[in-house]
Design a protein around this motif. Structure first.
Motif, PDB file in Angstrom:
ATOM      1  N   ARG A   1      26.541 -14.072  16.188  1.00 41.10           N
ATOM      2  CA  ARG A   1      26.112 -13.518  14.912  1.00 41.10           C
ATOM      3  C   ARG A   1      26.445 -14.442  13.749  1.00 41.10           C
ATOM      4  NH1 ARG A   1      27.617  -9.432  18.162  1.00 41.10           N
ATOM      5  NH2 ARG A   1      26.295  -7.592  18.240  1.00 41.10           N
ATOM      6  N   CYS A   2      25.775 -14.192  12.639  1.00 44.33           N
ATOM      7  CA  CYS A   2      26.079 -14.837  11.362  1.00 44.33           C
ATOM      8  C   CYS A   2      26.423 -13.738  10.365  1.00 44.33           C
ATOM      9  CB  CYS A   2      24.887 -15.629  10.837  1.00 44.33           C
ATOM     10  SG  CYS A   2      24.524 -17.121  11.742  1.00 44.33           S
ATOM     11  N   TYR A   3      27.370 -14.038   9.495  1.00 51.14           N
ATOM     12  CA  TYR A   3      27.783 -13.121   8.437  1.00 51.14           C
ATOM     13  C   TYR A   3      27.329 -13.728   7.116  1.00 51.14           C
ATOM     14  CZ  TYR A   3      30.820  -9.786   6.035  1.00 51.14           C
ATOM     15  OH  TYR A   3      31.314  -8.768   5.260  1.00 51.14           O
ATOM     16  N   LEU A   4      26.446 -13.047   6.403  1.00 53.71           N
ATOM     17  CA  LEU A   4      25.909 -13.539   5.144  1.00 53.71           C
ATOM     18  C   LEU A   4      26.494 -12.749   3.986  1.00 53.71           C
ATOM     19  CD1 LEU A   4      23.722 -14.144   7.366  1.00 53.71           C
ATOM     20  CD2 LEU A   4      22.046 -13.976   5.565  1.00 53.71           C
TER      21      LEU A   4
ATOM     22  N   MET B   1      25.798  -5.747 -10.881  1.00 48.52           N
ATOM     23  CA  MET B   1      25.677  -6.779  -9.866  1.00 48.52           C
ATOM     24  C   MET B   1      26.053  -6.174  -8.524  1.00 48.52           C
ATOM     25  SD  MET B   1      27.433  -9.939 -11.915  1.00 48.52           S
ATOM     26  CE  MET B   1      28.742  -8.905 -12.529  1.00 48.52           C
ATOM     27  N   LYS B   2      25.451  -6.704  -7.473  1.00 45.14           N
ATOM     28  CA  LYS B   2      25.697  -6.203  -6.125  1.00 45.14           C
ATOM     29  C   LYS B   2      26.073  -7.341  -5.183  1.00 45.14           C
ATOM     30  CE  LYS B   2      24.309  -2.033  -7.110  1.00 45.14           C
ATOM     31  NZ  LYS B   2      25.226  -0.965  -7.298  1.00 45.14           N
ATOM     32  N   LYS B   3      26.914  -7.000  -4.219  1.00 41.60           N
ATOM     33  CA  LYS B   3      27.199  -7.917  -3.124  1.00 41.60           C
ATOM     34  C   LYS B   3      26.503  -7.353  -1.899  1.00 41.60           C
ATOM     35  CE  LYS B   3      31.462  -8.418  -1.585  1.00 41.60           C
ATOM     36  NZ  LYS B   3      32.792  -8.934  -1.190  1.00 41.60           N
ATOM     37  N   VAL B   4      25.591  -8.125  -1.343  1.00 42.93           N
ATOM     38  CA  VAL B   4      24.887  -7.741  -0.137  1.00 42.93           C
ATOM     39  C   VAL B   4      25.478  -8.568   0.997  1.00 42.93           C
ATOM     40  CG1 VAL B   4      22.645  -7.617   1.023  1.00 42.93           C
ATOM     41  CG2 VAL B   4      22.784  -7.257  -1.463  1.00 42.93           C
ATOM     42  N   GLU B   5      26.017  -7.880   1.997  1.00 39.88           N
ATOM     43  CA  GLU B   5      26.597  -8.549   3.152  1.00 39.88           C
ATOM     44  C   GLU B   5      25.820  -8.108   4.387  1.00 39.88           C
ATOM     45  OE1 GLU B   5      31.217  -8.807   2.527  1.00 39.88           O
ATOM     46  OE2 GLU B   5      30.462  -6.833   1.930  1.00 39.88           O
ATOM     47  N   ALA B   6      25.544  -9.040   5.250  1.00 38.01           N
ATOM     48  CA  ALA B   6      24.792  -8.717   6.456  1.00 38.01           C
ATOM     49  C   ALA B   6      25.390  -9.433   7.646  1.00 38.01           C
ATOM     50  CB  ALA B   6      23.330  -9.118   6.290  1.00 38.01           C
ATOM     51  N   ILE B   7      25.494  -8.718   8.745  1.00 39.33           N
ATOM     52  CA  ILE B   7      25.862  -9.306  10.025  1.00 39.33           C
ATOM     53  C   ILE B   7      24.592  -9.288  10.853  1.00 39.33           C
ATOM     54  CG2 ILE B   7      27.310  -9.129  12.065  1.00 39.33           C
ATOM     55  CD1 ILE B   7      29.264  -7.463  10.282  1.00 39.33           C
ATOM     56  N   ILE B   8      24.079 -10.469  11.179  1.00 38.38           N
ATOM     57  CA  ILE B   8      22.794 -10.568  11.870  1.00 38.38           C
ATOM     58  C   ILE B   8      22.943 -11.393  13.141  1.00 38.38           C
ATOM     59  CG2 ILE B   8      21.474 -10.359   9.721  1.00 38.38           C
ATOM     60  CD1 ILE B   8      21.024 -13.457   9.936  1.00 38.38           C
ATOM     61  N   ARG B   9      21.960 -11.283  14.015  1.00 35.20           N
ATOM     62  CA  ARG B   9      21.931 -12.135  15.199  1.00 35.20           C
ATOM     63  C   ARG B   9      21.782 -13.586  14.745  1.00 35.20           C
ATOM     64  NH1 ARG B   9      20.393  -9.555  20.086  1.00 35.20           N
ATOM     65  NH2 ARG B   9      19.923  -7.357  19.751  1.00 35.20           N
ATOM     66  N   LYS B  10      22.530 -14.472  15.371  1.00 30.73           N
ATOM     67  CA  LYS B  10      22.429 -15.892  15.032  1.00 30.73           C
ATOM     68  C   LYS B  10      21.008 -16.402  15.284  1.00 30.73           C
ATOM     69  CE  LYS B  10      24.999 -20.147  15.369  1.00 30.73           C
ATOM     70  NZ  LYS B  10      26.173 -20.815  15.896  1.00 30.73           N
ATOM     71  N   SER B  11      20.341 -15.848  16.267  1.00 27.18           N
ATOM     72  CA  SER B  11      18.973 -16.254  16.587  1.00 27.18           C
ATOM     73  C   SER B  11      17.982 -15.885  15.479  1.00 27.18           C
ATOM     74  CB  SER B  11      18.517 -15.625  17.903  1.00 27.18           C
ATOM     75  OG  SER B  11      18.507 -14.211  17.808  1.00 27.18           O
ATOM     76  N   LYS B  12      18.365 -15.002  14.560  1.00 25.89           N
ATOM     77  CA  LYS B  12      17.504 -14.586  13.453  1.00 25.89           C
ATOM     78  C   LYS B  12      17.842 -15.289  12.137  1.00 25.89           C
ATOM     79  CE  LYS B  12      14.677 -11.466  15.051  1.00 25.89           C
ATOM     80  NZ  LYS B  12      13.242 -11.593  14.779  1.00 25.89           N
ATOM     81  N   PHE B  13      18.830 -16.172  12.158  1.00 27.01           N
ATOM     82  CA  PHE B  13      19.297 -16.800  10.921  1.00 27.01           C
ATOM     83  C   PHE B  13      18.183 -17.560  10.190  1.00 27.01           C
ATOM     84  CE2 PHE B  13      21.261 -20.352   8.589  1.00 27.01           C
ATOM     85  CZ  PHE B  13      22.012 -19.626   7.679  1.00 27.01           C
ATOM     86  N   LYS B  14      17.402 -18.358  10.895  1.00 30.58           N
ATOM     87  CA  LYS B  14      16.330 -19.118  10.247  1.00 30.58           C
ATOM     88  C   LYS B  14      15.274 -18.195   9.645  1.00 30.58           C
ATOM     89  CE  LYS B  14      16.747 -23.446  12.775  1.00 30.58           C
ATOM     90  NZ  LYS B  14      16.118 -24.417  13.655  1.00 30.58           N
ATOM     91  N   ASP B  15      14.928 -17.126  10.364  1.00 25.19           N
ATOM     92  CA  ASP B  15      13.949 -16.169   9.845  1.00 25.19           C
ATOM     93  C   ASP B  15      14.454 -15.503   8.567  1.00 25.19           C
ATOM     94  OD1 ASP B  15      12.335 -16.702  12.053  1.00 25.19           O
ATOM     95  OD2 ASP B  15      13.029 -14.943  13.171  1.00 25.19           O
TER      96      ASP B  15
END
Length: 113
Positions: free
Chosen positions: A58-61, A1-15
């Motif tokens: 940003r958003c942290y996923l 199993m893997k944990k994928v974490e991403a810090i992305i621009r908040k403006s890209k969250f919906k995409d």
């Protein structure tokens, strides 16, 4: 199993959300975050532009997936989160040894997709 974490621009969250849903990732956790940093942009071998990236929301996923689902998850994020500009974010992958359902006490990767 893997944990994928991403810090992305908040403006890209919906995409990113749409892309993840299209490949079958229907659950993940996220937080609105603030960070600061300096990023280097190579425009030319002889010059380097340094840009502050601390004013970008940003958003942290966080997404937990089975090993066989790791690559499609990463690809969905990378393709949908980019704006090809400094400050697009980062993606991290780490291994998960075990997961448990708090409600039932069950354990194992069968709890995932």
């Amino acid at each position: 199993m893997k944990k994928v974490e991403a810090i992305i621009r908040k403006s890209k969250f919906k995409d990113v959300t749409k892309s993840l849903q299209e490949v079958g990732v229907n659950f993940f956790s996220y937080w609105d975050v603030t960070g600061l940093g300096i990023d280097k942009e190579d425009n030319d071998v002889s010059s380097m532009v340094i840009k502050e990236t601390n004013n970008i929301k940003r958003c942290y996923l966080t997404i937990i997936v089975n090993d066989d689902f790791e690559e499609v998850t990463i690809k969905a994020i990378l393709e949908s989160a980019t704006s090809n500009a400094v400050g697009d974010g980062m993606l991290f992958v780490s291994s998960i040894n075990q997961i448990y359902s708090i409600r039932t006490g069950e354990k194992g990767s069968n709890l995932l997709r």
